[in-house]
Design a protein around this motif. Structure first.
Motif, PDB file in Angstrom:
ATOM      1  N   LYS A   1      35.602  28.119  41.317  1.00  0.00           N
ATOM      2  CA  LYS A   1      35.358  29.439  40.744  1.00  0.00           C
ATOM      3  C   LYS A   1      36.608  29.972  40.026  1.00  0.00           C
ATOM      4  O   LYS A   1      36.530  30.557  38.949  1.00  0.00           O
ATOM      5  CB  LYS A   1      34.948  30.403  41.868  1.00  0.00           C
TER       6      LYS A   1
ATOM      7  N   PRO B   1      35.858  43.353  40.748  1.00  0.00           N
ATOM      8  CA  PRO B   1      36.000  42.762  39.410  1.00  0.00           C
ATOM      9  C   PRO B   1      37.387  42.963  38.788  1.00  0.00           C
ATOM     10  O   PRO B   1      37.769  42.230  37.881  1.00  0.00           O
ATOM     11  CB  PRO B   1      34.924  43.474  38.564  1.00  0.00           C
TER      12      PRO B   1
ATOM     13  N   TYR C   1      40.378  37.620  39.684  1.00  0.00           N
ATOM     14  CA  TYR C   1      39.627  37.501  38.419  1.00  0.00           C
ATOM     15  C   TYR C   1      40.546  37.494  37.205  1.00  0.00           C
ATOM     16  O   TYR C   1      40.206  36.955  36.159  1.00  0.00           O
ATOM     17  CB  TYR C   1      38.561  38.598  38.326  1.00  0.00           C
ATOM     18  N   HIS C   2      41.702  38.079  37.378  1.00  0.00           N
ATOM     19  CA  HIS C   2      42.692  38.062  36.308  1.00  0.00           C
ATOM     20  C   HIS C   2      43.205  36.628  36.099  1.00  0.00           C
ATOM     21  O   HIS C   2      43.293  36.138  34.971  1.00  0.00           O
ATOM     22  CB  HIS C   2      43.821  39.020  36.712  1.00  0.00           C
TER      23      HIS C   2
ATOM     24  N   GLN D   1      41.578  33.982  36.977  1.00  0.00           N
ATOM     25  CA  GLN D   1      40.419  33.235  36.468  1.00  0.00           C
ATOM     26  C   GLN D   1      40.327  33.390  34.945  1.00  0.00           C
ATOM     27  O   GLN D   1      40.096  32.422  34.214  1.00  0.00           O
ATOM     28  CB  GLN D   1      39.157  33.781  37.135  1.00  0.00           C
ATOM     29  N   ALA D   2      40.542  34.624  34.480  1.00  0.00           N
ATOM     30  CA  ALA D   2      40.455  34.885  33.036  1.00  0.00           C
ATOM     31  C   ALA D   2      41.564  34.135  32.296  1.00  0.00           C
ATOM     32  O   ALA D   2      41.327  33.523  31.247  1.00  0.00           O
ATOM     33  CB  ALA D   2      40.553  36.388  32.773  1.00  0.00           C
TER      34      ALA D   2
ATOM     35  N   LEU E   1      37.246  38.838  45.742  1.00  0.00           N
ATOM     36  CA  LEU E   1      36.027  38.351  45.085  1.00  0.00           C
ATOM     37  C   LEU E   1      35.020  39.477  44.860  1.00  0.00           C
ATOM     38  O   LEU E   1      34.181  39.402  43.963  1.00  0.00           O
ATOM     39  CB  LEU E   1      35.406  37.219  45.907  1.00  0.00           C
TER      40      LEU E   1
END
Ligand code: GLC
Length: 540
Positions: A46, A445, A450-451, A453-454, A442
């Motif tokens: 993920k 957002p 998630y940063h 991940q981006a 998780l």
């Protein structure tokens, strides 16, 4: 998924380091294990990483947490079995994740069969696998001091000889000048390649060609010759990625290791930037970060290796304190600073490495001295006290710099023991796990997770991350780290505020109309705010 048969695929990759003891326990013994990693592969998929650098999982007495190997071809039982390892390799591969094994080729454990044989006598065939000098108990061959303290020589009364060890006495140095040693190691590496391992991290690789009589530890005269041989004999497949740990590397030396025409390694870990907040090049002598020093250092590496070798990019690993605590803000701006530091690093040219928990913004720990596990930390403290340093001062250096800052257990959830184990964790839990954990990240957002991940996804989407030329902006500014990356078609502008003060920020002329891919737009960079702008450029 990256096509890993393609030469240089790792230039677009992002790797994730797992320190297995502290990652995830599956059987309640309080120690992380291979089945635990298996259970977390979906999490890593993920996140989007292309490979796992797995710190040592081999059989080991664990004097240095596995960096003392007693059998390179078997798994330390508390971590699992060879079948678990095979399953991990296969399951990771299905998710596009390569397993990168940690190779400790400079030394073995003193419990390794070779060393136990070597102790039996000067005419034992394995004696020459290690480095010996004749002597008397009170007169070591020279005064070299080991990395973890004490002499680099340990006396064996039965032999009337000293053996050489750059690290702990339980980590005797291998004698690379003996061709049999090299052959054994190459065969061992092929054993792992045959199991499906897709790369290797080479522990203290700059130390293998030591010349103790000349007091040379790193960068010995035969170093590059040995690395070329190793590469030719053991790393035959084009697609294997290799990263050498080289504390002694400067830009020119790193170019030598990583220039593809030299056929040595894919890249090295260099550490120059980790000294930007140290007095006199001493990691224990913590001083406030000099941002201009850090920026100049990064610029030197970015420009120096461009078009020739390749950089590895990292803030954290199992030997370093946590970056948020170090150059960010542990308090009110923890999330902001963790994101900013990620942008500052991932915008550069090279292959980024994320250390477990960095993607959550995990922080340093402060423990009573008896609770530290790391032998370097414990030896250091004892030495400082012996030297007359007040306990409080010795401890404050440990808070700032101990390797154990990185080794607290992974914070998976706010439940008992952070979801790491159902038993008693082998090592401390950072009490902030109730707030800082993967489950919370998780569900949010805007989390650091998630940063990351981006950032990983952007690197795959835009070739400028791999190819762009680096230009440092405002080199002398003490709070702003800004740079550009440019190709003919694309450009990035990275702007990072390394301070608590809001900073006015105007886009340079050339970047008019550029849009932030990450972060907000606006004329002021908030405390610890980082931004990444992107611009498509018309071909001239
Ligand atoms: C490397 C490892 C470190 C280990 C040392 C000796 O620096 O990263 O953890 O203690 O080598 O093997």
């Amino acid at each position: 998924m990256l096509d890993k048969t393609k030469r240089g695929w790792w230039k677009s990759a992002v790797f994730y380091q797992i320190y297995p003891k502290s990652f995830q326990d599956s059987d309640g013994d309080g120690l992380g294990d291979l089945k635990g990693i298996l259970r977390r592969l979906d999490y890593l998929e993920k996140l989007g990483v292309d490979g796992i650098w797995l710190s040592p999982v081999y059989a080991s007495p664990q004097v240095d947490n596995g960096y003392d190997i007693s059998d390179y071809r078997s798994i330390w039982p508390p971590f699992g079995t060879m079948a678990d390892m095979e399953e991990l390799i296969a399951e990771a591969k299905k998710r596009g994740i390569s397993i990168i094994m940690d190779l400790v080729l400079n030394h073995t454990s003193d419990q390794h069969f070779w060393f136990r044989e070597a102790l039996k006598g000067k005419d034992n065939p394995y004696h020459g696998y290690y480095i010996w000098r004749t002597g008397t108990p009170d007169a070591p061959p020279n005064d070299m001091t080991a990395v973890f303290g004490g002499s680099m020589w340990t006396y064996v009364p039965a032999l009337g000889e000293y053996y050489f060890h750059q690290f702990a006495p339980e980590q005797p140095d291998l004698n690379w000048d003996d061709p049999r040693v090299r052959r054994e190691l190459y065969d061992m590496i092929r054993f792992w390649v045959d199991k499906g391992v897709e790369g290797f991290r080479l522990d203290v690789i700059d130390s293998i060609a030591k010349e103790p009589d000349q007091k040379i530890t790193s960068r010995g005269p035969h170093l590059h010759e040995y690395i070329r041989e190793l590469s030719r004999e053991a790393f035959r497949e084009e697609g294997l990625v290799t990263v050498g740990e080289a504390w002694s590397a400067d830009v020119a030396e790193a170019g030598r290791y990583s220039d593809p025409s030299g056929r040595e390694l894919s890249m090295v870990f260099q550490f120059e930037h980790t000294f930007a907040d140290c007095a006199n090049g001493d990691k224990w002598a913590a001083v406030p970060l000099s941002l201009p020093t850090l920026k100049r250092c990064m610029e030197r590496w970015q420009r120096g290796l461009a078009g020739q070798g390749w950089n590895s990019l990292f803030w954290d690993n199992h030997d370093l304190p946590r970056i948020v605590s170090r150059w960010g803000d542990e308090g009110a701006y923890r999330v902001e600073s963790a994101k900013m530091l990620a942008i500052a690093l991932h915008g550069m040219q090279g292959t980024p490495y994320i250390f477990q928990g960095e993607e959550l913004g995990m922080t340093n720990i402060r423990l009573p001295i008896e609770e530290y596990e790391d032998l370097e930390t414990r030896n250091r403290y004892a030495e400082e006290l012996a030297r007359g340093t007040p306990a409080e001062q010795a401890l404050s250096a440990i808070y700032a710099r101990s390797r154990d800052n990185a080794r607290t257990v992974m914070q998976w959830s706010g439940e008992e023991n952070a979801g790491f184990t159902t038993g008693k964790p082998w090592f401390a839990l950072n009490p902030n796990y109730r707030q800082i954990n993967a489950e919370a990240a998780l569900a949010d957002p805007d989390s650091v997770f998630y940063h990351y991940q981006a950032l990983i996804a952007l690197r795959k989407r835009y070739p400028v991350f791999r190819d762009g030329d680096f230009t440092l902006l405002y080199p002398d500014d003490e709070r702003l780290f800004a740079y550009t990356r440019e190709t003919e078609e694309e450009a990035l502008l990275i702007a990072c505020n390394f301070s608590r003060d809001p900073l006015p920020f105007a886009l340079p002329e050339k970047f008019r109309g550029a849009k932030p891919l990450l972060g907000r737009d606006g004329e002021v960079l908030g405390p610890y705010e980082g931004r990444l702008y992107y611009q498509k450029r018309a071909r001239p």
